[in-house]
Design a protein around this motif. Structure first.
Motif, short mmCIF file in Angstrom:
data_model
loop_
_atom_site.label_atom_id
_atom_site.label_comp_id
_atom_site.label_asym_id
_atom_site.label_seq_id
_atom_site.Cartn_x
_atom_site.Cartn_y
_atom_site.Cartn_z
N ASN A 2 0.84 -1.19 0.00
CA ASN A 2 0.00 0.00 0.00
C ASN A 2 0.88 1.24 0.00
O ASN A 2 1.75 1.39 0.83
CB ASN A 2 -0.90 -0.03 1.24
N GLU A 3 0.64 2.15 -0.95
CA GLU A 3 1.46 3.35 -1.08
C GLU A 3 1.34 4.31 0.09
O GLU A 3 2.11 5.25 0.20
CB GLU A 3 1.11 4.08 -2.37
N SER A 4 0.41 4.06 0.99
CA SER A 4 0.24 4.97 2.11
C SER A 4 0.63 4.35 3.45
O SER A 4 0.46 4.97 4.48
CB SER A 4 -1.21 5.46 2.18
N GLU A 5 1.19 3.14 3.42
CA GLU A 5 1.54 2.47 4.68
C GLU A 5 2.79 1.62 4.52
O GLU A 5 2.73 0.41 4.48
CB GLU A 5 0.38 1.58 5.14
N TYR A 6 3.95 2.25 4.44
CA TYR A 6 5.20 1.50 4.35
C TYR A 6 5.57 0.95 5.72
O TYR A 6 5.45 1.66 6.72
CB TYR A 6 6.33 2.38 3.82
N PRO A 7 6.05 -0.28 5.79
CA PRO A 7 6.45 -0.87 7.09
C PRO A 7 7.84 -0.38 7.50
O PRO A 7 8.78 -1.15 7.64
CB PRO A 7 6.43 -2.38 6.79
N ASP A 10 9.10 5.76 11.61
CA ASP A 10 9.11 7.21 11.39
C ASP A 10 10.54 7.73 11.41
O ASP A 10 11.35 7.33 12.26
CB ASP A 10 8.31 7.93 12.47
N ILE A 30 -1.17 11.39 -0.93
CA ILE A 30 -1.04 10.51 0.23
C ILE A 30 0.36 9.90 0.26
O ILE A 30 1.01 9.82 1.31
CB ILE A 30 -2.13 9.43 0.22
N TRP A 31 0.85 9.48 -0.89
CA TRP A 31 2.19 8.90 -1.02
C TRP A 31 3.26 9.88 -0.56
O TRP A 31 4.18 9.51 0.16
CB TRP A 31 2.39 8.47 -2.47
N ARG A 33 3.01 12.30 1.60
CA ARG A 33 2.98 12.39 3.06
C ARG A 33 3.65 11.18 3.70
O ARG A 33 4.29 11.29 4.76
CB ARG A 33 1.55 12.53 3.56
N GLU A 34 3.55 10.02 3.08
CA GLU A 34 4.20 8.82 3.59
C GLU A 34 5.72 8.93 3.44
O GLU A 34 6.47 8.52 4.33
CB GLU A 34 3.67 7.57 2.89
N ARG A 37 6.90 11.01 6.24
CA ARG A 37 6.90 10.28 7.51
C ARG A 37 8.18 9.47 7.69
O ARG A 37 8.74 9.42 8.79
CB ARG A 37 5.69 9.34 7.58
#
Length: 138
Positions: A2-7, A10, A30-31, A33-34, A37
């Motif tokens: 998912n492009e908005s939730e990399y494991p 921060d 969204i990407w 902003r990730e 982060r």
């Protein structure tokens, strides 16, 4: 992935480099902003994005972003622009050029004809990219 939730933790990286990725992201706001982060405060995010390359599904092809569009993404993500440049690194082959495909994408016959037309001033296509360097405040 998912492009908005990399494991990724921060602030894990000093620099994030994404070349030829943005056009394949469904929601680049969204990407971006990730990416912010996962880069440390004061860290850099570097993107290189094709602007004039034709559609190339792999597995999706969603966006072409010009400098003003990238600035909007940077502003939304709270990033500070260092460089935001739209340019071609291919040699100028005529007095006029136009964003398009790279001449290297064509066979030798097309390149020969293209070169002759360029010599008489016919507009030539050159691939353009958007090169952006942004800093995460902090």
């Amino acid at each position: 992935l998912n492009e908005s939730e990399y494991p990724i933790a921060d602030g894990h990286y000093d620099v994030v480099l994404a070349a030829n990725v943005l056009e394949h992201v469904r929601k680049p706001w969204i990407w971006m902003r990730e990416l912010v982060r996962v880069v440390r405060p004061g860290g850099l995010i570097v993107t290189v994005n094709p602007v004039s390359w034709p559609y190339h599904e792999a597995p999706i092809d969603c966006w072409r972003v010009f400098p003003e569009g990238m600035q909007a993404l940077l502003d939304d993500a709270g990033l500070q622009k260092v460089v935001n440049r739209f340019e071609s690194h291919e040699p100028l082959r005529s007095r006029r050029d136009t964003p398009g495909r790279s001449i290297s994408a064509y066979g030798w016959k097309h390149r020969l004809v293209d070169g002759l037309l360029g010599a008489i001033g016919y507009p030539q296509e050159r691939a353009y990219d958007l090169i952006t360097v942004a800093r995460r405040p902090g």
